[in-house]
Each structure stands twice: as C-alpha cells, then as structure tokens.
Scaffold this motif. Structure first.
Motif, short mmCIF file in Angstrom:
data_model
loop_
_atom_site.label_atom_id
_atom_site.label_comp_id
_atom_site.label_asym_id
_atom_site.label_seq_id
_atom_site.Cartn_x
_atom_site.Cartn_y
_atom_site.Cartn_z
N LEU A 154 39.87 45.72 48.31
CA LEU A 154 39.87 44.35 47.80
C LEU A 154 39.07 43.42 48.71
O LEU A 154 38.37 42.52 48.24
CB LEU A 154 41.31 43.84 47.66
CG LEU A 154 42.15 44.46 46.53
CD1 LEU A 154 43.57 43.93 46.58
CD2 LEU A 154 41.52 44.16 45.17
N VAL A 172 41.62 38.73 52.51
CA VAL A 172 42.54 39.47 51.66
C VAL A 172 43.59 40.07 52.60
O VAL A 172 43.24 40.82 53.51
CB VAL A 172 41.83 40.58 50.86
CG1 VAL A 172 42.84 41.34 50.01
CG2 VAL A 172 40.73 39.99 49.98
N ALA A 207 39.46 43.08 40.72
CA ALA A 207 40.63 43.46 41.49
C ALA A 207 41.57 44.34 40.67
O ALA A 207 42.15 45.31 41.19
CB ALA A 207 41.36 42.20 41.97
#
Length: 227
Positions: A154, A172, A207
């Motif tokens: 991610l 992230v 995502a």
C-alpha cells in the motif's frame, strides 16, 4: 474582471474619487454658498443621531471593504470558506466596496455585506499549498499476520500517485486496533491544482485490489444492538 494589484489600485482610485467629490461638495457649501458650520450644527441633535444610526451599517460595509481590499485575503475567482461552524463555500464572483458575491457548488448566488466577511473566519481554499486526503481500511484480526506485507504494498501504491506534492512523502501505517478490526490508515498530500476526489477514488480502487491480492478481507461493519 480585475484581480490582484490591478483590482486594489482600481478600488483605491475609486475611494480617492469619492473623497475628492466630498471635499469639493463641502467647499462649495461652506465657502461659495455661504453656509456656516455653527448654523448647521444647530439644526438639531436628534436628526443628526438618526442619520448617524442609519448610516452606521453602510459606512461599516464601506470601511470593511477598504480593509479587505488592502489586506487582500482573497481575490475574484478564489474559492473561499466563510464561517467555522457551518461554513459557506463558494467562488468569489465579485468583490465590491459595499458587498461581495459568491457562487456555491449548487450554482446559488450568495450576496454578503463586507461587514459580515470581516466578522467571520475566511479560509482561502485556492491558496492551499497542498490538498490532503485520508483513507482508513478496516481488516479482520484473522489477517493480522498479513498486515506487514500489506502495508509495504500500500505504501508503494501511495508513492506512485502522480499527483503527490513534491517533498511530501505519503504515509501508510497501522493506525489502531479497533473494536472489531485492525485499522490501516493512508495519508497523501496532493498538488493543490489536482482533482482530489478523483485521485482518492483511484487510490481506493487500487488499494482494494492490493488487499484482495494479499488474501486479506475487510472486517464487517460493527452493528450496535438496541438495549
């Protein structure tokens, strides 16, 4: 429509013209027509008080218009937010000495006196150095062993977003262990000129693909039972 220094010069020139006209009018009345100041002051205190009260708001709008023109917190064409509790957001279509006009996202025309603009908090959204978007992903506790490699992928996807603001590294990270899910959060700072909604949509879809490819499942929503 004039903007920036040209708009400021135009407004200051207009103020100078009005002041000059007032000075010459007073000169004609008191000098050429023979008016005496003492006689005018004796006309009546009550009428002067009524006139002053009636002119209080218009004069306040004019003064605040001059203050805004000099300080320049916004210009014609800027997107601004007015107020803090339930902010009014719109594009400045016109800024005048007495009042200003805003166009909202629903194409509504809002006319605001300058005295109100001076009293409320004004945020110039067009002068932001960046736009921030955030997204939170809630995954099952059963998939906790897969969270670390998921975070890495991610993070790589967030770094590949072309609209990222230079010098602002996307983040992230594992945000929290929630009531029924592991919470992963992504924070991106984008260029102020980009379409942040479109960028967020594309990132969310990407995502979701990464989460599915890792065999991770989203946690079901928490349903509160009525007692």
């Amino acid at each position: 429509t004039l903007q920036g220094d040209s708009a400021l010069a135009d407004r200051l020139w207009g103020a100078a013209v009005w002041l000059g006209a007032g000075w010459w009018t007073a000169r004609i009345m008191f000098v050429h027509l023979g008016f005496r100041v003492r006689s005018l002051l004796a006309i009546g205190g009550a009428s002067s008080l009524i006139f002053a009260t009636a002119c209080l708001t218009p004069l306040s709008n004019l003064v605040q218009g001059l203050v805004i023109a000099v300080s320049r917190p916004f210009a014609t064409g800027d997107k601004i937010s007015i107020g803090s509790m339930s902010p009014l957001i719109g594009l400045v279509e016109h800024f005048g000495w007495y009042q200003s006009r805003l166009r909202t996202a629903n194409n509504e025309l809002v006319v605001l006196p300058n005295s109100m603009l001076a009293k409320e908090q004004v945020v110039n959204l067009s002068r932001r150095t960046s736009k921030k978007i955030q997204a939170t992903f809630r995954v099952r506790y059963d998939d906790l062993p897969k969270v670390h490699p998921l975070l890495e992928e991610l993070s790589a996807a967030a770094a590949e977003v072309r609209e990222n603001m230079p010098g602002k590294i996307p983040q992230v990270f594992l945000a929290d262990f929630g009531v029924a899910a592991v919470e992963i959060r992504a924070v991106l700072n984008l260029r102020p000129s980009c379409d942040d909604k479109a960028v967020k949509q594309a990132f969310l879809l990407r995502a979701a693909e990464i989460i599915a490819s890792k065999g991770v499942r989203f946690a079901p929503p928490v349903v509160l039972s009525e007692s």
